[in-house]
Write a protein that holds these residues in place. Structure first.
Motif, PDB file in Angstrom:
ATOM      1  N   ASN A   1      -3.799  -6.765  55.411  1.00 56.15           N
ATOM      2  CA  ASN A   1      -2.927  -7.763  54.803  1.00 56.15           C
ATOM      3  C   ASN A   1      -3.190  -7.824  53.307  1.00 56.15           C
ATOM      4  O   ASN A   1      -4.225  -8.288  52.901  1.00 56.15           O
ATOM      5  N   PRO A   2      -2.261  -7.314  52.484  1.00 60.90           N
ATOM      6  CA  PRO A   2      -0.980  -6.724  52.846  1.00 60.90           C
ATOM      7  C   PRO A   2      -1.130  -5.311  53.421  1.00 60.90           C
ATOM      8  O   PRO A   2      -2.155  -4.668  53.217  1.00 60.90           O
ATOM      9  N   ALA A   3      -0.074  -4.842  54.118  1.00 60.79           N
ATOM     10  CA  ALA A   3      -0.057  -3.477  54.634  1.00 60.79           C
ATOM     11  C   ALA A   3      -0.286  -2.513  53.478  1.00 60.79           C
ATOM     12  O   ALA A   3       0.417  -2.576  52.477  1.00 60.79           O
ATOM     13  N   ALA A   4      -1.311  -1.657  53.624  1.00 64.17           N
ATOM     14  CA  ALA A   4      -1.695  -0.809  52.487  1.00 64.17           C
ATOM     15  C   ALA A   4      -2.224   0.543  52.910  1.00 64.17           C
ATOM     16  O   ALA A   4      -2.447   1.418  52.077  1.00 64.17           O
ATOM     17  N   GLY A   5      -2.440   0.735  54.217  1.00 64.46           N
ATOM     18  CA  GLY A   5      -3.154   1.917  54.660  1.00 64.46           C
ATOM     19  C   GLY A   5      -2.327   3.190  54.649  1.00 64.46           C
ATOM     20  O   GLY A   5      -1.093   3.153  54.688  1.00 64.46           O
ATOM     21  N   GLY A   6      -3.041   4.303  54.607  1.00 63.95           N
ATOM     22  CA  GLY A   6      -2.377   5.601  54.676  1.00 63.95           C
ATOM     23  C   GLY A   6      -3.387   6.682  54.986  1.00 63.95           C
ATOM     24  O   GLY A   6      -4.598   6.466  54.859  1.00 63.95           O
ATOM     25  N   ALA A   7      -2.891   7.838  55.423  1.00 64.31           N
ATOM     26  CA  ALA A   7      -3.781   8.955  55.720  1.00 64.31           C
ATOM     27  C   ALA A   7      -3.044  10.276  55.520  1.00 64.31           C
ATOM     28  O   ALA A   7      -1.822  10.336  55.654  1.00 64.31           O
ATOM     29  N   LEU A   8      -3.824  11.278  55.176  1.00 67.32           N
ATOM     30  CA  LEU A   8      -3.276  12.621  54.979  1.00 67.32           C
ATOM     31  C   LEU A   8      -4.211  13.625  55.632  1.00 67.32           C
ATOM     32  O   LEU A   8      -5.421  13.605  55.383  1.00 67.32           O
ATOM     33  N   VAL A   9      -3.635  14.486  56.483  1.00 71.38           N
ATOM     34  CA  VAL A   9      -4.438  15.461  57.224  1.00 71.38           C
ATOM     35  C   VAL A   9      -3.829  16.853  57.056  1.00 71.38           C
ATOM     36  O   VAL A   9      -2.615  17.012  57.202  1.00 71.38           O
ATOM     37  N   VAL A  10      -4.677  17.824  56.754  1.00 72.79           N
ATOM     38  CA  VAL A  10      -4.233  19.222  56.705  1.00 72.79           C
ATOM     39  C   VAL A  10      -5.043  20.001  57.726  1.00 72.79           C
ATOM     40  O   VAL A  10      -6.255  19.796  57.856  1.00 72.79           O
ATOM     41  N   GLN A  11      -4.380  20.884  58.463  1.00 73.67           N
ATOM     42  CA  GLN A  11      -5.101  21.705  59.441  1.00 73.67           C
ATOM     43  C   GLN A  11      -5.675  22.934  58.749  1.00 73.67           C
ATOM     44  O   GLN A  11      -4.947  23.665  58.070  1.00 73.67           O
ATOM     45  N   LEU A  12      -6.970  23.153  58.925  1.00 74.22           N
ATOM     46  CA  LEU A  12      -7.626  24.312  58.296  1.00 74.22           C
ATOM     47  C   LEU A  12      -7.758  25.484  59.264  1.00 74.22           C
ATOM     48  O   LEU A  12      -7.712  26.638  58.863  1.00 74.22           O
ATOM     49  N   SER A  13      -7.995  25.161  60.535  1.00 75.15           N
ATOM     50  CA  SER A  13      -8.028  26.188  61.593  1.00 75.15           C
ATOM     51  C   SER A  13      -7.790  25.441  62.898  1.00 75.15           C
ATOM     52  O   SER A  13      -7.560  24.237  62.880  1.00 75.15           O
ATOM     53  N   ASP A  14      -7.885  26.135  64.055  1.00 70.60           N
ATOM     54  CA  ASP A  14      -7.566  25.473  65.327  1.00 70.60           C
ATOM     55  C   ASP A  14      -8.315  24.155  65.519  1.00 70.60           C
ATOM     56  O   ASP A  14      -7.785  23.192  66.041  1.00 70.60           O
ATOM     57  N   ASN A  15      -9.585  24.142  65.111  1.00 71.77           N
ATOM     58  CA  ASN A  15     -10.422  22.972  65.378  1.00 71.77           C
ATOM     59  C   ASN A  15     -10.859  22.225  64.113  1.00 71.77           C
ATOM     60  O   ASN A  15     -11.730  21.366  64.184  1.00 71.77           O
ATOM     61  N   GLU A  16     -10.271  22.595  62.985  1.00 75.24           N
ATOM     62  CA  GLU A  16     -10.764  22.032  61.719  1.00 75.24           C
ATOM     63  C   GLU A  16      -9.659  21.381  60.895  1.00 75.24           C
ATOM     64  O   GLU A  16      -8.581  21.960  60.731  1.00 75.24           O
ATOM     65  N   TYR A  17      -9.961  20.230  60.372  1.00 71.93           N
ATOM     66  CA  TYR A  17      -8.977  19.479  59.588  1.00 71.93           C
ATOM     67  C   TYR A  17      -9.613  18.917  58.327  1.00 71.93           C
ATOM     68  O   TYR A  17     -10.789  18.544  58.325  1.00 71.93           O
ATOM     69  N   LEU A  18      -8.807  18.832  57.275  1.00 71.58           N
ATOM     70  CA  LEU A  18      -9.219  18.164  56.045  1.00 71.58           C
ATOM     71  C   LEU A  18      -8.505  16.813  56.025  1.00 71.58           C
ATOM     72  O   LEU A  18      -7.294  16.746  56.261  1.00 71.58           O
ATOM     73  N   VAL A  19      -9.250  15.761  55.756  1.00 68.60           N
ATOM     74  CA  VAL A  19      -8.696  14.410  55.887  1.00 68.60           C
ATOM     75  C   VAL A  19      -9.042  13.555  54.678  1.00 68.60           C
ATOM     76  O   VAL A  19     -10.188  13.553  54.212  1.00 68.60           O
ATOM     77  N   THR A  20      -8.061  12.806  54.189  1.00 70.60           N
ATOM     78  CA  THR A  20      -8.363  11.684  53.316  1.00 70.60           C
ATOM     79  C   THR A  20      -7.529  10.512  53.807  1.00 70.60           C
ATOM     80  O   THR A  20      -6.473  10.701  54.408  1.00 70.60           O
ATOM     81  N   ALA A  21      -8.016   9.312  53.591  1.00 71.68           N
ATOM     82  CA  ALA A  21      -7.265   8.148  54.054  1.00 71.68           C
ATOM     83  C   ALA A  21      -7.676   6.926  53.252  1.00 71.68           C
ATOM     84  O   ALA A  21      -8.652   6.960  52.498  1.00 71.68           O
ATOM     85  N   HIS A  22      -6.889   5.888  53.425  1.00 73.97           N
ATOM     86  CA  HIS A  22      -7.104   4.641  52.697  1.00 73.97           C
ATOM     87  C   HIS A  22      -6.933   3.491  53.677  1.00 73.97           C
ATOM     88  O   HIS A  22      -5.884   3.372  54.312  1.00 73.97           O
ATOM     89  N   LYS A  23      -7.970   2.683  53.815  1.00 77.27           N
ATOM     90  CA  LYS A  23      -7.898   1.511  54.693  1.00 77.27           C
ATOM     91  C   LYS A  23      -7.314   1.856  56.062  1.00 77.27           C
ATOM     92  O   LYS A  23      -6.327   1.250  56.495  1.00 77.27           O
ATOM     93  N   ALA A  24      -7.925   2.853  56.690  1.00 77.41           N
ATOM     94  CA  ALA A  24      -7.431   3.299  57.995  1.00 77.41           C
ATOM     95  C   ALA A  24      -8.572   3.922  58.789  1.00 77.41           C
ATOM     96  O   ALA A  24      -9.572   4.378  58.217  1.00 77.41           O
ATOM     97  N   ARG A  25      -8.426   3.917  60.109  1.00 77.24           N
ATOM     98  CA  ARG A  25      -9.347   4.657  60.967  1.00 77.24           C
ATOM     99  C   ARG A  25      -8.616   5.891  61.483  1.00 77.24           C
ATOM    100  O   ARG A  25      -7.492   5.786  61.994  1.00 77.24           O
ATOM    101  N   VAL A  26      -9.259   7.051  61.354  1.00 77.10           N
ATOM    102  CA  VAL A  26      -8.657   8.307  61.823  1.00 77.10           C
ATOM    103  C   VAL A  26      -9.526   8.848  62.953  1.00 77.10           C
ATOM    104  O   VAL A  26     -10.745   8.921  62.818  1.00 77.10           O
ATOM    105  N   GLU A  27      -8.882   9.196  64.057  1.00 79.06           N
ATOM    106  CA  GLU A  27      -9.630   9.777  65.192  1.00 79.06           C
ATOM    107  C   GLU A  27      -8.928  11.043  65.688  1.00 79.06           C
ATOM    108  O   GLU A  27      -7.703  11.108  65.689  1.00 79.06           O
ATOM    109  N   PHE A  28      -9.734  11.994  66.095  1.00 76.04           N
ATOM    110  CA  PHE A  28      -9.184  13.218  66.693  1.00 76.04           C
ATOM    111  C   PHE A  28      -9.453  13.180  68.185  1.00 76.04           C
ATOM    112  O   PHE A  28     -10.584  12.946  68.608  1.00 76.04           O
ATOM    113  N   LYS A  29      -8.400  13.396  68.961  1.00 75.61           N
ATOM    114  CA  LYS A  29      -8.523  13.336  70.414  1.00 75.61           C
ATOM    115  C   LYS A  29      -7.943  14.602  71.017  1.00 75.61           C
ATOM    116  O   LYS A  29      -7.037  15.193  70.433  1.00 75.61           O
TER     117      LYS A  29
END
Ligand code: N0T
Length: 550
Positions: A463-491
């Motif tokens: 509050n206020p809504a502000a979150g965001g995330a950006l993910v790039v896939q590097l290989s089958d099992n690998e990702y590059l991540v940045t985010a702001h006021k967010a939780r990121v999970e891989f499942k």
């Protein structure tokens, strides 16, 4: 002594928009580049005003400034050109290592010829305006005025000649042709000249490329004929100007759009008719091949409408560039959605301290806090902007912006927003509404907002809504991540349905000269409940693993 003849310096490659398999990159100095942009207010295009511009650019961590150059200022007397402002602008930008997107304010600036010289805008006989169906004349130029086109083109060509001669290292990386073209208050020009064109056969390029049966505009396009006709001739007009300019200096060129609301568009003329709104993109693509891209100007704050607009303008045949977006807090999180769609840049409007704010479109007050809403995201990307640009161009990527709006009623201008039914659903299950899940190959990405870092408490939203995330896939099992006021999970995705899985390794770090440099490994509390991002700029390289137990 042996002297070897070496060229003093190799010519810098021209900026260029390249496309590959539906992905796009703006190449600057020979490599993909992201416009972490800022656009000035409308009247900051004078040497004296620039002192109120640069501090904002610096505080924002912007690498590119969008700023007008007006026809009235370079050719106030017909045939006499003055580029002193352009020279000061380029010199000051170069000193600060900031690139420039020049906005050619000429025949149309938000539908009107306000930025055309007086000798143009006061001579309606030579430079005709749009005539309404009832015979009244509007203050919007007719796209069929040949004199207007020739005069605008001539000035634009002089501008491009000046850039070719005086901007050899290409501080100006891109040019916007006109500003929010189109006409308010009439769907098209109904002058006698326009009637001749309108009753004639639809031009062959449209018929052939859209695979239509030939006929008059009304025969071919029915109820859309008026709007498509206006769009076609405005697009042609812009195309001729761009083409003539590119023949001198081949910079990427684009148009920006006064959008119609995608869910509740209203009628052409209520929105800027003839501009490249979502319903006429196909007409524009045929009529304006010299225009490299069509960029939306976003003044909707809500997640639903903005997401729709971004999707409409991110196409295989159209690179996404958010040419303008309001500079208020709610807009900032769409930076992540834009990059996630492979966008080449993002440029909030009104980023200077010249004493004007366009509230309720943008922020009510302009101060350091206004700037910081955008600066915090630019700071996360800018230290490795070139690496992000390359990865976003070449790899799979996903962007997320916090979905539940917290904007108050006062800022609702013309947003479509969630329907009452959607709102009720969101209220009933807020946690579900605040959970975004995408299938990202072997793994799904889940992003949630507004939860404590420890434990599984459901998301409450920021509050206020502000979150965001950006993910790039590097290989089958690998990702590059940045985010702001967010939780990121891989499942595990369906491919891994019967497997056990775990986080193999999470590294915090950065790319430097194309190489990943780790600063620490995240483990324990930092990974047990998902990857929790605060308002600090952090980049993680995440490696997931699946294993079997028998
Ligand atoms: C934008 C900007 C600047 C009631 C507005 C948005 C910029 C132009 N136009 O500050 O003038 O040069 O491109 C038009 C949005 C109209 C919405 C009206 C809602």
């Amino acid at each position: 002594l042996l002297f070897v003849a070496l060229p003093l310096c190799a010519a810098a490659p021209l900026p260029e928009l390249v496309s590959k398999h539906g992905s796009h990159a703006l190449m600057v100095d020979g490599a993909p580049y992201l416009i972490l942009g800022a656009q000035t207010n409308n009247s900051s295009n004078y040497p004296d005003a620039l002192k109120d511009v640069w501090p904002s650019v610096e505080k924002m961590h912007a690498n590119t400034l969008s700023i007008p150059v007006a026809w009235e200022q370079i050719e106030s007397t017909e045939g006499k050109f003055d580029f002193s402002y352009v020279d000061v602008l380029i010199k000051q930008a170069r000193e600060r290592d900031v690139k420039v997107v020049l906005l050619w304010f000429a025949t149309w600036k938000n539908n009107a010829p306000h930025y055309a010289p007086a000798w143009v805008k006061l001579d309606n006989a030579r430079f005709p305006r749009v005539v309404k169906q009832d015979g009244d004349t509007l203050n919007s130029m007719s796209p069929l005025g040949k004199n207007t086109l020739e005069a605008d083109k001539k000035a634009f060509v002089e501008l491009m000649k000046h850039l070719k001669k005086n901007d050899k290292d290409h501080t100006v990386i891109m040019v916007q042709v006109q500003n929010e073209v189109g006409t308010y208050k009439s769907v098209r020009d109904f002058s006698a000249l326009a009637q001749q064109y309108f009753t004639a056969q639809v031009p062959a390029d449209l018929i052939q490329q859209l695979k239509l049966k030939s006929g008059s505009w009304a025969q071919v396009f029915g109820k859309d004929a008026d709007e498509f006709f206006h769009a076609y001739y405005i697009a042609k007009y812009c195309n001729e100007i761009a083409q003539a300019g590119k023949a001198i200096k081949n910079l990427p060129m684009y148009v920006n759009v006064a959008l119609r609301n995608p869910f509740n568009p209203g009628l052409p003329g209520q929105y800027s008719s003839g501009g490249a709104t979502d319903n006429v993109l196909h007409i524009w693509k045929v009529a304006a091949p010299a225009i490299d891209l069509i960029g939306p100007d976003i003044y909707f704050r809500d997640h639903k409408t903005v997401s729709k607009v971004l999707e409409l303008y991110a196409r295989d045949d159209n690179a996404l560039f958010v040419a303008e977006i309001g500079n208020d807090q709610p807009y900032a999180r769409y930076f992540y959605s834009t990059l996630g769609l492979g966008g080449i840049g993002f440029s909030p409007f009104g980023m200077d301290d010249t004493g004007y704010t366009n509230y309720p479109l943008g922020a009510k007050e302009y101060n350091d806090e206004t700037i910081e809403h955008f600066a915090q995201h630019y700071r996360a990307i800018s230290p490795m902007m070139r690496d992000w640009a390359k990865l976003l161009f070449e790899n799979n990527r996903w962007g997320f912006a916090e979905p539940l709006d917290t904007t108050g009623d006062a800022q609702k201008i013309w947003n479509a927003e969630a329907t009452p039914a959607e709102k009720e659903q969101h209220a009933k299950d807020k946690a579900a509404a605040l959970t975004q899940l995408v299938d990202a190959g072997l793994w799904d990405i889940e992003v949630t907002y507004g939860r404590p870092m420890f434990w599984i408490a459901p998301p409450e939203g920021n509050n206020p809504a502000a979150g965001g995330a950006l993910v790039v896939q590097l290989s089958d099992n690998e990702y590059l991540v940045t985010a702001h006021k967010a939780r990121v999970e891989f499942k595990p995705s369906k491919e891994l349905a019967n497997k056990k899985y775990m986080i193999d390794r999470v590294e915090e770090g950065r790319y430097q000269d194309g190489k990943w440099i780790m600063s620490r490994v995240w483990n324990g509390d930092q990974t047990d409940w998902g990857l929790n991002f605060s308002d600090r700029p952090v980049v993680l390289k995440v490696k997931m693993a699946a294993y079997t137990t028998n």
